[in-house]
Scaffold this motif. Structure first.
Motif, PDB file in Angstrom:
ATOM      1  N   ARG A   1      54.100   7.226  34.094  1.00 30.95           N
ATOM      2  CA  ARG A   1      55.121   6.845  32.980  1.00 30.95           C
ATOM      3  C   ARG A   1      55.123   5.299  32.778  1.00 30.95           C
ATOM      4  NH1 ARG A   1      60.454   8.863  34.390  1.00 30.95           N
ATOM      5  NH2 ARG A   1      60.080   7.640  36.151  1.00 30.95           N
ATOM      6  N   ALA A   2      55.210   4.543  33.645  1.00 29.10           N
ATOM      7  CA  ALA A   2      55.376   2.806  33.789  1.00 29.10           C
ATOM      8  C   ALA A   2      53.979   2.414  32.790  1.00 29.10           C
ATOM      9  CB  ALA A   2      55.308   2.106  34.879  1.00 29.10           C
ATOM     10  N   GLU A   3      52.925   3.083  33.198  1.00 25.75           N
ATOM     11  CA  GLU A   3      51.581   2.731  32.652  1.00 25.75           C
ATOM     12  C   GLU A   3      51.437   3.231  30.956  1.00 25.75           C
ATOM     13  OE1 GLU A   3      47.689   1.225  33.610  1.00 25.75           O
ATOM     14  OE2 GLU A   3      49.272   1.734  35.063  1.00 25.75           O
TER      15      GLU A   3
ATOM     16  N   SER B   1      56.016   8.365  38.234  1.00 28.04           N
ATOM     17  CA  SER B   1      56.872   7.384  37.871  1.00 28.04           C
ATOM     18  C   SER B   1      55.930   6.195  37.323  1.00 28.04           C
ATOM     19  CB  SER B   1      57.852   6.759  38.656  1.00 28.04           C
ATOM     20  OG  SER B   1      58.849   7.425  38.995  1.00 28.04           O
TER      21      SER B   1
END
Lengths: 337, 337, 337, 337
Positions: free
Chosen positions: D154-156, D151
């Motif tokens: 993905r955020a990065e 997660s």
């Protein structure tokens, strides 16, 4: 070769293996490990027969390390081999297209198809005068008459001819008409045929057997090379598996494997490799993208009347479409076609 | 043959299939279903080539129904065939044991082994004078000289001889010395050899190819029978799979399958079928319990010095043990040995 | 592990491999050969990941030597394991017969069949309450209700119950009713299920996956044993091959292979292993002759109305015949049944 | 279904089959042929269980015709399905590249790799938090912690996440972090998992089992679709064969087969499909040329230190090269990438 001893093997058992090895002319290198001892053998030319060791007391297993092929190996011959088939180079920058009917049925048939495939860009004509048929009741080919029709089709179109030879006794006859002898999957380990074909000096298109490992495939080629004939083209035509949507399973990873381990060119046969007409063009594209040096496809102007393997033959119009689709792939690979 | 139409096939497409079938001399029987129409074809002798139908518009798939073999089939020949090999009946009440070296290496070797296996109860002597070897650098057999040694071993022991023939051109020579010609797994679809072996009139031990279906195996036998030679013994010797503990995978269910579908006798070869000495006796027992008419096993008096296939050869002492173990199984099956 | 270098590898490349190995805690033993150098690695517990070496410059290939299983291995546990299933010993002198319907369909059905198989000599009752079905539209079993019917059948007949568990979440529920949990071929590598089944402490009948090597099969068992549960019965039920006359190919050579390498008992399932009713009895005989510790067969009193796997189920009369045929084989093997 | 009678079947036996069929609600269509009678059955929804017929007297064999899958079939749903994974369309004009480590090992590792693959053009991030490992002693993944790292990656990077779910009980947890649930080859017939994954409503990447036929693969997908979830991406990752130069055999002909028979998208996994780093790029090119909708490849910035499957992982530099090579192939196919 590496001989792995039981965890409970005694020092005497280890010594006995070492002695057996040395008696046979090898050097033995014991490697004592935390759990067990292994013994490396060196000094062997060719493969060591593991039978001498497998049943000695205290031996757990024998692991073969060196490969028994030499002449086909890139280690021994780093440069790519380019095979010339009637002047057409196979294994170079150009992707080669071999096309024609499964079986030669008549002069009119083979000439019609030869003209059609030439018009659409094929480089070599294929067609069987001698057909290996699973059933004795199937059409077995026209034989010598078929060879003459192939010669006539070459005269008419200029396409060099690739055709199958089934038996050692007809090698000379087929070689008199063909530019390249094809040895089929069922004959990949017909060693008499391999030797005689090697002696003919003709280029050989050698198909992988349906259950042949890469090592066995290389060794079959080694039979030909060891007769002094370096002109071998390998051909992947599908292996036998449980798969339910094709007649065979094309094992395309063999293309980069051959390229890495051998200097010989490799082509594929998506017609026999799938056995289904609508898969021939996609698998032709995939073969070229995998790096194959060429493809062999079956074309028939009236596939519904073909005397053999109708389901996989393309019509000339479908072949034209195939050529239109493989061209951009070949160019994307930096090759001509 | 059954032709299955697409769910969306039009009545015109169905009619076109019917017409194509009738033009080829079949009767077509459309079967309209809830989801799609299927069309049964009858009136065919031998197999219909599905190629004529597979690519017609609206055809989803073609399902082959009838089997193309006839002469090997129990439907056409309900009584068991018993093949006499030099007077030893194969396929009758007695379980037959074929034993001997993988390859003939010397007169002394083959005679020693022949005497040993005879003493322990073998009925037939096996041994290769011509050896199919994966590598061109392996021992290829003694050829004609080896055949003469086999003849000498027969003279000495009275055991009839089973030996392999590799090529159509040596059928006559091998037949002059052998009581039974063996055709190996790699040659199961060497159709020239099958025909010539059929013409020799000699009993033939036909080994199943490493990736042969039962239908292909039967059709290979059909080539021999269709030359007028009914004396075929089928032999299961292991198929090629991913399995990691044997060299091949013995497919013993073929024994009841052959018994149900064919009148020909079937034997097994647990030596090549496993490739591991310690599995030969268990798989010999299993073969006989499955109903096999015999077993063929490799025996060598000095397996660690054998020129080929040492790892799977039994010593004479191990062979004696094997005989002691298979005897009770044969008797439990109501057979003699 | 043995690291085989290219023929052309430089001394620096050899050194780099040695350093990499030592950095990872192994001892490296270079073995210079005539053609190339190999490097043996020792000091490893468990398997070494070959990835660290396979792509180093100059490495030709990496050959794994040690096997990653321990607890299942006869080397670590020489004595045979005998698993008690509700008091019935599996793996001892007696050949064990497990019989019953493929799926539990009703109380009346399972009790009728249980009585019949007991009468003819079965030792354990099999029957599925949870069924793994290839299609979502097939009968999926009665679930908990089915488990209760199995318990009732045990109460009625005294036969301990073997039944399949499909999912980690139902292990406790199934274990509450079963004497032995069956883990099916499709779940052989469902590792969550293996762990939970191991934790249950119940005997486990573990079926070989359709494409599992022996090493993978042993490692699946190792998951169960490593949870502290030694009560594992291995079961051969046929592998997937190209073979055309059975649904699967029974690989009976696994019986002597397991016996040699592991202390765990092994049984076979000729019903699923062949998928054909008329091959169940021959392959039952063959299994026992190969040395199997038992057989599992499907029996249904009305096979033509069975909700699953009808084609392979025996009627009670056929089962009686099977028992009459396997008895003499077991006795010929020196075992009781 | 087609029931083929023995050549010697009596009219009474034919009638008995017809009656049995009609009692079960089918219509029976006898087709009398020259050699034997066949009986077509229609009116069935779903597959007929052949068991009811296979053992009736006079029946030679039963040939299944209709396929038991519906929802996955192109016949029932002619338009291509495009599955959106976090906004990335799979199955449309664009070839999708899924890249990342085999296993999540640390936050730093997964973020580093995610950034690298994004920079070089990947569309989706792959990485395992739960790892199915053949041996209980191998690294089993970081579990929930690993999901959180995905997660974070993905955020990065903005890359949607594809990650494997191993067990029905963790579907919700994995679904909370993933944009697409992967079901691995070993779980293709873990039917509880298929149902629960279907219920999650998330896109599912379903890998073909190592010995799964196309029909079984479709039926596994049918389990998911029949839970009301149409978002299934099929994935070819290699089948198990005897082949000796790759870990698995990629069966690329499945790409045109799926395209013809189903509306679902299909991608391939050349990393697991070959198990050898130097074959990943050639087989990626071949996959796209065969018509695949995408590829999934393993990338690791330090493959020699990877905790799992190092031999097949590409470095970021190799991945950049792969992207440079597959781009022209995708464009030659008229697709973007």
């Amino acid at each position: 070769m590496l001989i792995v001893m039981d965890r409970t093997a005694t020092p005497e058992q280890v010594s006995a293996v070492v002695e057996t090895a040395e008696k046979r002319g090898y050097r033995a290198h014991p490697i004592p490990g935390a759990q067990r001892t292994a013994i490396g053998l060196t000094g062997n030319r060719g493969a060591i027969d593991s039978g001498a060791f497998e049943n000695l007391p205290g031996v757990f297993e024998v692991v073969r390390v060196s490969h028994p092929y030499k002449l086909v190996s890139r280690e021994f011959h780093p440069e790519d081999t380019i095979v010339s088939v009637g002047g057409v180079p196979v294994g170079g920058k150009q992707v080669v297209v071999i096309a024609g009917p499964c079986a030669v049925e008549s002069l009119e048939q083979v000439v019609t198809i030869a003209k059609a495939v030439k018009e659409h860009g094929a480089h070599l004509l294929r067609g069987g005068a001698y057909k290996p048929r699973t059933s004795p009741y199937s059409f077995q080919g026209l034989g010598e008459e078929g060879l003459e029709m192939l010669s006539a089709a070459r005269a008419e179109t200029g396409l060099p001819v690739v055709t199958e030879v089934l038996d050692a006794s007809t090698v000379d006859l087929v070689a008199a008409h063909a530019d390249c002898l094809q040895i089929g999957a069922r004959n990949m380990q017909n060693f008499e045929l391999l030797k005689r074909a090697g002696q003919s000096g003709k280029p050989i298109l050698l198909k992988r057997g349906m259950s042949a490992t890469l090592e066995e495939f290389f060794l079959a080629a080694e039979y030909i090379l060891s007769e002094g004939n370096p002109n071998v083209i390998l051909c992947e035509r599908g292996i036998r598996t449980f798969s339910d949507f094709t007649r065979n399973t094309m094992d395309l990873a063999i293309v980069p494997a051959v390229e890495r381990l051998s200097h010989l060119p490799i082509v594929t046969d998506p017609s026999h490799g799938t056995g289904k007409r609508h898969k021939v063009t996609p698998m032709s594209r995939a073969s070229i993208a995998a790096g194959a040096d060429g493809i062999a496809v079956e074309v028939h102007h009236k596939p519904q009347e073909a005397l053999s393997d109708g389901p996989q033959a393309l019509t000339p119009a479908m072949f034209a479409e195939l050529m239109a689709e493989v061209g951009p792939i070949a160019r994307a690979m930096g090759r001509s076609i």
